[in-house]
Design a protein around this motif. Structure first.
Motif, short mmCIF file in Angstrom:
data_model
loop_
_atom_site.label_atom_id
_atom_site.label_comp_id
_atom_site.label_asym_id
_atom_site.label_seq_id
_atom_site.Cartn_x
_atom_site.Cartn_y
_atom_site.Cartn_z
N HIS A 122 1.91 13.13 -1.52
CA HIS A 122 0.48 13.33 -1.78
C HIS A 122 -0.39 12.43 -0.91
N ALA A 123 0.15 11.30 -0.47
CA ALA A 123 -0.61 10.48 0.49
C ALA A 123 -0.78 11.25 1.80
N PHE A 124 0.24 12.01 2.20
CA PHE A 124 0.10 12.83 3.41
C PHE A 124 -0.87 13.98 3.19
N VAL A 125 -0.84 14.59 2.01
CA VAL A 125 -1.81 15.64 1.70
C VAL A 125 -3.23 15.07 1.74
N ASP A 126 -3.38 13.85 1.23
CA ASP A 126 -4.68 13.18 1.28
C ASP A 126 -5.12 12.95 2.72
N LEU A 127 -4.18 12.57 3.58
CA LEU A 127 -4.48 12.40 5.00
C LEU A 127 -4.89 13.73 5.63
N LEU A 128 -4.26 14.82 5.21
CA LEU A 128 -4.64 16.13 5.73
C LEU A 128 -6.08 16.48 5.36
N TRP A 129 -6.50 16.10 4.16
CA TRP A 129 -7.89 16.31 3.76
C TRP A 129 -8.83 15.56 4.70
N LEU A 130 -8.47 14.32 5.01
CA LEU A 130 -9.28 13.52 5.94
C LEU A 130 -9.32 14.18 7.32
N ARG A 131 -8.20 14.69 7.79
CA ARG A 131 -8.17 15.37 9.09
C ARG A 131 -9.04 16.62 9.07
N TRP A 132 -9.02 17.34 7.96
CA TRP A 132 -9.87 18.52 7.83
C TRP A 132 -11.35 18.13 7.88
N GLN A 133 -11.71 17.04 7.20
CA GLN A 133 -13.10 16.58 7.20
C GLN A 133 -13.55 16.21 8.61
N ARG A 134 -12.67 15.58 9.36
CA ARG A 134 -13.02 15.18 10.73
C ARG A 134 -13.17 16.40 11.64
N ARG A 135 -12.39 17.44 11.36
CA ARG A 135 -12.45 18.65 12.17
C ARG A 135 -13.70 19.47 11.86
N HIS A 136 -14.19 19.35 10.63
CA HIS A 136 -15.34 20.16 10.19
C HIS A 136 -16.43 19.22 9.67
N ARG A 137 -17.03 18.51 10.57
CA ARG A 137 -18.08 17.54 10.21
C ARG A 137 -19.19 18.24 9.43
N GLY A 138 -19.55 17.65 8.33
CA GLY A 138 -20.62 18.22 7.52
C GLY A 138 -20.14 19.13 6.41
N ALA A 139 -18.89 19.57 6.47
CA ALA A 139 -18.35 20.42 5.40
C ALA A 139 -18.18 19.58 4.14
N THR A 173 0.86 -1.18 0.00
CA THR A 173 0.00 0.00 0.00
C THR A 173 0.90 1.23 0.00
N LEU A 174 0.33 2.38 -0.35
CA LEU A 174 1.12 3.61 -0.40
C LEU A 174 1.37 4.14 1.01
N PRO A 175 2.61 4.31 1.40
CA PRO A 175 2.87 4.96 2.68
C PRO A 175 2.81 6.48 2.53
N TYR A 176 2.69 7.17 3.63
CA TYR A 176 2.72 8.63 3.57
C TYR A 176 3.96 9.16 4.28
N TRP A 177 4.46 10.27 3.79
CA TRP A 177 5.62 10.94 4.39
C TRP A 177 5.11 12.15 5.16
N ASP A 178 5.18 12.07 6.48
CA ASP A 178 4.78 13.19 7.33
C ASP A 178 5.97 14.14 7.44
N TRP A 179 5.99 15.12 6.57
CA TRP A 179 7.13 16.05 6.52
C TRP A 179 7.11 17.06 7.65
N THR A 180 6.10 17.03 8.52
CA THR A 180 6.15 17.86 9.73
C THR A 180 6.98 17.17 10.82
N ARG A 181 7.26 15.87 10.65
CA ARG A 181 8.00 15.12 11.67
C ARG A 181 9.34 14.62 11.14
#
Length: 288
Positions: free
Chosen positions: A226-243, A83-91
């Protein structure tokens, strides 16, 4: 069955080897270069006419989600365990941290021509020749951190301005949008130079070499980024339920961006899929 995408720094030795071998096999078959061609074809900036699907537009996130899924499916046809791993460039922020190890992506390019000399994707190993690009360079290039004009990778704090924005996107729906999560995470800022390169865009600049432009897919780190960017989209969705993705409907007649951006229920080329259909990935994969 739902599968898991892991942080690249947590991959076992076996998982690293399987991922690298699957990427090299796609390259050998010629399949990998088709992904490079597609990204170049859909890398349409604001200044050009026509529809923008991949960049500088609301569909930046769903377009790349589908793009990653297609590559991941190709890898899994080679080895179903990959599977595609993600690179968390903040860490993982240094030039010697994962994924820049000899058993994964190799390191930065040499000073003279930025050619990557280490790792499985070094041209001298004979398995990673650049065949599709915007220049005639046959070897993979990088300039991690841009030592001649240094910039730093985005921090977790840098991401908060994007993650806290409750609106997905906003007019004028391109690189000049001051509001909206999409443009803030894609990273188009006002002004010129390094100050205008934010989040996603800044990472491309930090890696340098082939990651600078439409042919960035030639560097396998593209997928981990881009897998990490995709994860950020998921985190944004969880933070703003219904958006939801915006614009919800095609833009009105007379709007300068009408016909240039994809609305929520319009199909994104080159696929028969809409942004709405890609807003929820939970039935396909999850992130560890």
């Amino acid at each position: 069955m739902v599968y898991t995408r892991k942080d690249v720094s947590t991959l076992t030795r076996s998982e690293r080897r399987r991922l690298v071998n699957a990427l090299l096999e796609l390259k050998r078959r010629g399949e990998y270069d088709e992904f490079v061609r597609m990204h170049i074809e859909y890398y349409t900036p604001d200044g050009e006419g026509g529809l923008r699907a991949a960049h500088m537009a609301p569909s930046f996130l769903p377009w790349h989600r589908k793009f990653l899924l297609d590559l991941e499916n190709a890898l899994r046809r080679v080895d179903e365990s990959v599977t595609l791993p993600y690179w968390d460039w903040t860490r993982n922020r240094s030039r010697t941290a994962v994924p820049w190890t000899d058993d994964l992506l190799g390191g930065t390019g040499r000073r003279s021509d930025r050619q990557v000399m280490s790792g499985p994707f070094a041209h001298r190993n004979g398995k990673w020749t650049i065949r599709v690009g915007v220049t005639d360079t046959k070897f993979l290039t990088r300039e991690l951190g841009r030592p001649r004009d240094p910039i730093a990778l985005p921090t977790a704090k840098d991401l908060e301005g994007a993650l806290n924005d409750p609106v997905y996107d906003a007019a004028p729906w391109h690189s000049g949008s001051a509001k909206g999560f999409r443009n803030k995470v894609e990273g188009w800022g006002p002004g010129q130079g390094s100050a205008s390169w934010r989040t996603h865009n800044r990472v491309h600049r930090w890696v340098g070499g082939h990651m600078m432009g439409g042919a960035s897919v030639n560097d396998p780190v593209f997928w981990m980024h881009h897998a990490f960017v995709d994860l950020l989209w998921l985190r944004w969705q969880r933070r703003h339920r219904g958006a939801r993705y915006l614009p919800a409907k095609p833009l009105a007649r007379g709007d300068a961006q009408r016909g240039r951006v994809v609305a929520r229920h319009q199909k994104m080329p080159p696929w028969d899929v809409t942004p709405a259909q890609l807003e929820d990935q939970s039935h396909i994969y999850r992130y560890a």
